[in-house]
Write a protein that holds these residues in place. Sequence first.
Motif, short mmCIF file in Angstrom:
data_model
loop_
_atom_site.label_atom_id
_atom_site.label_comp_id
_atom_site.label_asym_id
_atom_site.label_seq_id
_atom_site.Cartn_x
_atom_site.Cartn_y
_atom_site.Cartn_z
N THR A 50 0.66 -1.14 -0.07
CA THR A 50 -0.05 -0.19 -0.03
C THR A 50 1.04 1.33 0.05
O THR A 50 0.33 2.19 -0.77
CB THR A 50 -0.94 -0.13 1.04
N THR A 65 -5.03 1.31 1.03
CA THR A 65 -5.57 0.38 1.78
C THR A 65 -7.09 0.09 1.74
O THR A 65 -7.46 -1.09 1.59
CB THR A 65 -5.11 0.89 3.51
N TYR A 68 -7.69 -2.07 -1.62
CA TYR A 68 -7.39 -3.17 -1.42
C TYR A 68 -8.20 -4.16 -0.41
O TYR A 68 -8.49 -5.35 -0.90
CB TYR A 68 -5.73 -3.49 -0.76
N ASP A 69 -8.68 -3.54 0.59
CA ASP A 69 -9.66 -4.24 1.62
C ASP A 69 -10.88 -4.59 1.12
O ASP A 69 -11.37 -5.58 1.14
CB ASP A 69 -9.97 -3.31 2.83
N GLN A 70 -11.61 -3.63 0.18
CA GLN A 70 -12.52 -3.65 -0.43
C GLN A 70 -12.65 -4.85 -1.63
O GLN A 70 -13.37 -5.86 -1.56
CB GLN A 70 -13.23 -2.56 -1.18
N THR A 72 -10.37 -7.28 -1.50
CA THR A 72 -10.18 -8.63 -0.93
C THR A 72 -11.52 -9.00 -0.44
O THR A 72 -11.86 -10.36 -0.39
CB THR A 72 -9.23 -8.38 0.21
N ALA A 73 -12.53 -8.08 0.19
CA ALA A 73 -13.87 -8.58 0.53
C ALA A 73 -14.61 -9.20 -0.42
O ALA A 73 -15.55 -10.20 -0.46
CB ALA A 73 -14.52 -7.58 1.20
N THR A 85 -0.12 -8.90 -0.95
CA THR A 85 -1.63 -8.91 -1.46
C THR A 85 -1.49 -9.41 -2.88
O THR A 85 -0.76 -8.77 -3.70
CB THR A 85 -2.46 -7.71 -1.51
#
Length: 475
Positions: A50, A65, A68-70, A72-73, A85
Amino acid sequence: MSSDWSTSRELLLPAISSAPHGARGRALEQALKEAVRTGRLAGGVRLPSTRDLAAQLGVARGTVTAAYDQLTAEGYLVARRGSGTRVAEGVAMAEQGEGPPTRPRRELIPLRPGLPSMAAFPRTAWLAATRAGLAGLADAELSYPDPAGLAGLRAELAAYLGRVRGVSAGPEEVVVTHGTFESIGLLAAVLRDRGHTTVAVEELCNRDLHDLLELHGFGVEPVTLDEHGLDVEALERTGSRAVVVTAAHQYPLGVALHPARRRALADWARRAGGLVIEDDYDAEYRYDRAPLSAVQGLAPSHVAYLGTLSKTLAPAVRLGWMVVPAALRHEVVRRKELHDRGVSTLQQAAFAHFLREGGYDRHLRRTTSTYRRRRDALLAALAEQLPSWRPYGIAAGLHVVLRLPEGTDDAALAAHLSDHGIATTPLSAYGRAAFPAIVVGYARLSPERLHEAVARLRAAVGPPTVGEASGPPSI
């Protein structure tokens, strides 16, 4: 900074630079998603950190960040501690105009049978054994190996197999190979030279075995199974004079060959002048039953006993062994010499040391305890969430067979489960099955992950699929 990271900048910067300042996070998310869906970011590719990507794009680290989190979900990316990642496998869409996009697939839960836990491989002990084994080799032993195998390893194997499996063999009767399929291939070539035209196999078995035997020019004769294992009377009716059996733990059903059947099989081999190829692939793992000695001990002159490290250590080791009847030994060893000049002496020396110093016994004790806990966790979760899926073959090995409600298409169910991120194998993939079932391996998942896997199974099949199986199985 690697070229991979600069490629990410070139790929993403146009979308970011054209977006309003307050919408850059959304623009980054959409640009990444599009790159994954179209395959410009291929499955398995590692993305920049990130911090790195934020610097490349001139945005706040928190913006990257959040993107990436979204993703990944949503299943487009996979994040693992220590490995960064990465792009999820199997997400790329069809090219525009060539069909509808595929949904991003959830990470597979590996429930297919046939593998041990690679995480349980004793890396430290194996490294020590490798060093000690190499140090113990004479200079002359670094030349081409004895095609039958390193003398020290054959001696250790003969002692181990006699002690643990009741195999009757001296070191001179052991041949070291790269694993079960090479062992069967060597025997098949010798049998073909001796005039055999067919080989019998259990009607449910690894289908690659059929392909291997057919590659050697054999007709394959399936033999019926029941709750006592291979039907020896049915074997006699095939007219074959060679048969491959998984007597200690039938693959995939999990039944053990009944003592009376074992004696009948040995008697058949003596009467027919035949050969029993005994694949003892995971006999070391048993939980709720007494150990069964190998069939080889009943008729050493008519049984070729096969073992492997692929189920106890890891397939990557590529070591197996045969105990070969005296009448076939010279031809088998000569075939081995012409085939590949023998197995790596360094690998053999490492395993000889590992076996001699008790490392293998300790590893088996530890992994047996681990696998038993995992099996128990799987069975408990099934009893709670899928009580009508009846487990069989649970007393030993690294997998169970789950009988499904009558009328279920097990192949279609396995495909449906794969779409939901759960990898299993239908029983029908192994041959003619008497009932629908899926075969589930549990060795690679922790008890917690197995509970999660069963919850995913339950969610994937839904209430309509879950019914009562009718009566006890015929095998």
